[in-house]
Write a protein that holds these residues in place. Structure first.
Motif, PDB file in Angstrom:
ATOM      1  N   GLY A 191       0.959  -1.278   0.069  1.00  0.00           N
ATOM      2  CA  GLY A 191       0.062   0.076  -0.191  1.00  0.00           C
ATOM      3  C   GLY A 191       0.645   1.152   0.013  1.00  0.00           C
ATOM      4  O   GLY A 191       2.148   1.128   0.040  1.00  0.00           O
ATOM      5  N   THR A 192       0.044   2.444  -0.112  1.00  0.00           N
ATOM      6  CA  THR A 192       0.983   3.841   0.032  1.00  0.00           C
ATOM      7  C   THR A 192       1.005   4.538   1.336  1.00  0.00           C
ATOM      8  O   THR A 192       1.673   5.411   1.449  1.00  0.00           O
ATOM      9  CB  THR A 192       0.333   4.647  -1.397  1.00  0.00           C
ATOM     10  OG1 THR A 192      -1.070   4.712  -0.957  1.00  0.00           O
ATOM     11  CG2 THR A 192       0.343   4.129  -2.561  1.00  0.00           C
ATOM     12  N   GLU A 193       0.112   3.876   2.265  1.00  0.00           N
ATOM     13  CA  GLU A 193      -0.041   4.608   3.583  1.00  0.00           C
ATOM     14  C   GLU A 193       1.162   3.998   4.310  1.00  0.00           C
ATOM     15  O   GLU A 193       1.229   2.842   4.850  1.00  0.00           O
ATOM     16  CB  GLU A 193      -1.285   4.593   4.234  1.00  0.00           C
ATOM     17  CG  GLU A 193      -2.294   5.379   3.636  1.00  0.00           C
ATOM     18  CD  GLU A 193      -3.559   5.103   4.528  1.00  0.00           C
ATOM     19  OE1 GLU A 193      -3.501   5.217   5.644  1.00  0.00           O
ATOM     20  OE2 GLU A 193      -4.707   5.076   3.915  1.00  0.00           O
ATOM     21  N   HIS A 194       2.096   4.770   4.905  1.00  0.00           N
ATOM     22  CA  HIS A 194       3.403   4.242   5.837  1.00  0.00           C
ATOM     23  C   HIS A 194       2.980   4.916   7.237  1.00  0.00           C
ATOM     24  O   HIS A 194       2.708   6.242   7.427  1.00  0.00           O
ATOM     25  CB  HIS A 194       4.512   4.828   5.346  1.00  0.00           C
ATOM     26  CG  HIS A 194       4.846   4.460   3.959  1.00  0.00           C
ATOM     27  ND1 HIS A 194       6.038   4.977   3.177  1.00  0.00           N
ATOM     28  CD2 HIS A 194       4.652   3.590   2.996  1.00  0.00           C
ATOM     29  CE1 HIS A 194       6.078   4.454   2.024  1.00  0.00           C
ATOM     30  NE2 HIS A 194       5.167   3.559   2.093  1.00  0.00           N
ATOM     31  N   HIS A 195       2.923   4.068   7.978  1.00  0.00           N
ATOM     32  CA  HIS A 195       2.676   4.441   9.429  1.00  0.00           C
ATOM     33  C   HIS A 195       3.832   3.857  10.479  1.00  0.00           C
ATOM     34  O   HIS A 195       4.190   2.703  10.441  1.00  0.00           O
ATOM     35  CB  HIS A 195       1.376   3.783  10.036  1.00  0.00           C
ATOM     36  CG  HIS A 195       0.120   4.197   9.187  1.00  0.00           C
ATOM     37  ND1 HIS A 195      -0.550   5.631   9.579  1.00  0.00           N
ATOM     38  CD2 HIS A 195      -0.617   4.016   8.178  1.00  0.00           C
ATOM     39  CE1 HIS A 195      -1.486   5.780   8.770  1.00  0.00           C
ATOM     40  NE2 HIS A 195      -1.327   4.857   7.809  1.00  0.00           N
TER      41      HIS A 195
END
Length: 271
Positions: A174-178
């Motif tokens: 995915g493109t969301e980094h947390h």
């Protein structure tokens, strides 16, 4: 863990690696390799895996990370094993959220959703306890793993899947980094759909109790085998729910709480 009374010869290891490589190159699944290396000879199985990865690196590919498999107690029970396994991720396996993935590159694809981690530190020295692992993670990201077996009918024992690079095929990030200050991996909930129908649900706790414990297991195992985890590597930590088959034209999407969504679509053409 080996119950075998006979030693596995280098010739048998070479032959097992050749059998799996031929299946991959021809697109025709092969017989299991347990007739050559036994059902549960861990060292020989990883030796076969190493031959296969070495040949692909020699052909110009680059190692970019690892995948952890067999993290679910149900799957371990199914294969009669009491430990996970791991495979190697190469740069030609990487896809990004929304990509179209050519289904013809796989023999028998199945997809699962998981938490992936990208490392900001090596995991090579020290105790490799869970606090050190947590500190080494740059970020977590939603991922799909496209599993594949070069063995006909997924007829695998522990040794067969280890030898076959832990049944790795490809992966989608995915493109969301947390950061781990933002999300607690063991608390996430996952839902995966195939062409709009929910086919798999699960939680972070389904992955060895905590995806970070899976990474800790891998960090220690990889160091023991002389190839420790390195900065920048992608670690697929293991399925959060059941693995499901996919067919040409399918769109797979997963939603993981705290990490967002990830999807891909498979081409219509099988080859």
């Amino acid at each position: 863990m080996s119950h075998s009374t006979r030693a596995v010869t280098p010739t048998a290891i070479d032959e097992a690696a050749r059998r799996l490589a031929a299946a991959a190159s021809t697109g025709t699944p092969c017989d299991p390799v347990r007739d050559l290396i036994g059902r549960d000879d861990v060292a020989s199985a990883y030796a076969v895996q190493g031959r296969g990865i070495g040949a692909r690196v020699d052909a110009g590919l680059t190692i970019v990370g690892r995948k952890i498999g067999l993290t679910s107690p149900a799957v371990q029970e199914q294969l009669g094993v009491d430990q996970p396994d791991f495979g190697v991720l190469l740069d030609d396996m990487a896809y990004t959220d929304g990509d179209v993935v050519p289904i013809g590159r796989f023999l028998q694809p199945r997809v699962e959703a998981e938490v992936a981690f990208v490392l900001r530190h090596d995991l090579a020295d020290g105790a490799l306890d869970v606090d050190q692992v947590r500190d080494a993670v740059a970020y977590a990201v939603a991922a799909l793993e496209i599993c594949d077996s070069r063995v006909a009918g997924w007829d695998i024992t522990y040794a067969d899947t280890v030898a076959d690079n832990a049944s790795a095929g490809a992966y989608v990030l995915g493109t969301e980094h947390h950061s781990l200050e933002q999300v607690e991996p063991r608390e996430v909930a996952m839902s995966m759909t195939v062409t709009g129908q929910e086919v798999s649900v699960g939680t972070g706790a389904a992955c060895l109790g905590d995806p970070l414990l899976a990474v800790q297991w891998l960090a220690r195992r990889a160091r023991d085998l002389g190839e420790p985890l390195r900065v920048g590597q992608v670690i697929l930590s293991g399925a959060l729910g059941p693995m499901r088959p996919v067919s040409p034209g399918a769109t797979v999407a997963a939603s993981i709480t705290g990490l967002g969504t990830v999807s891909c679509t498979f081409t219509q053409e099988e080859a």
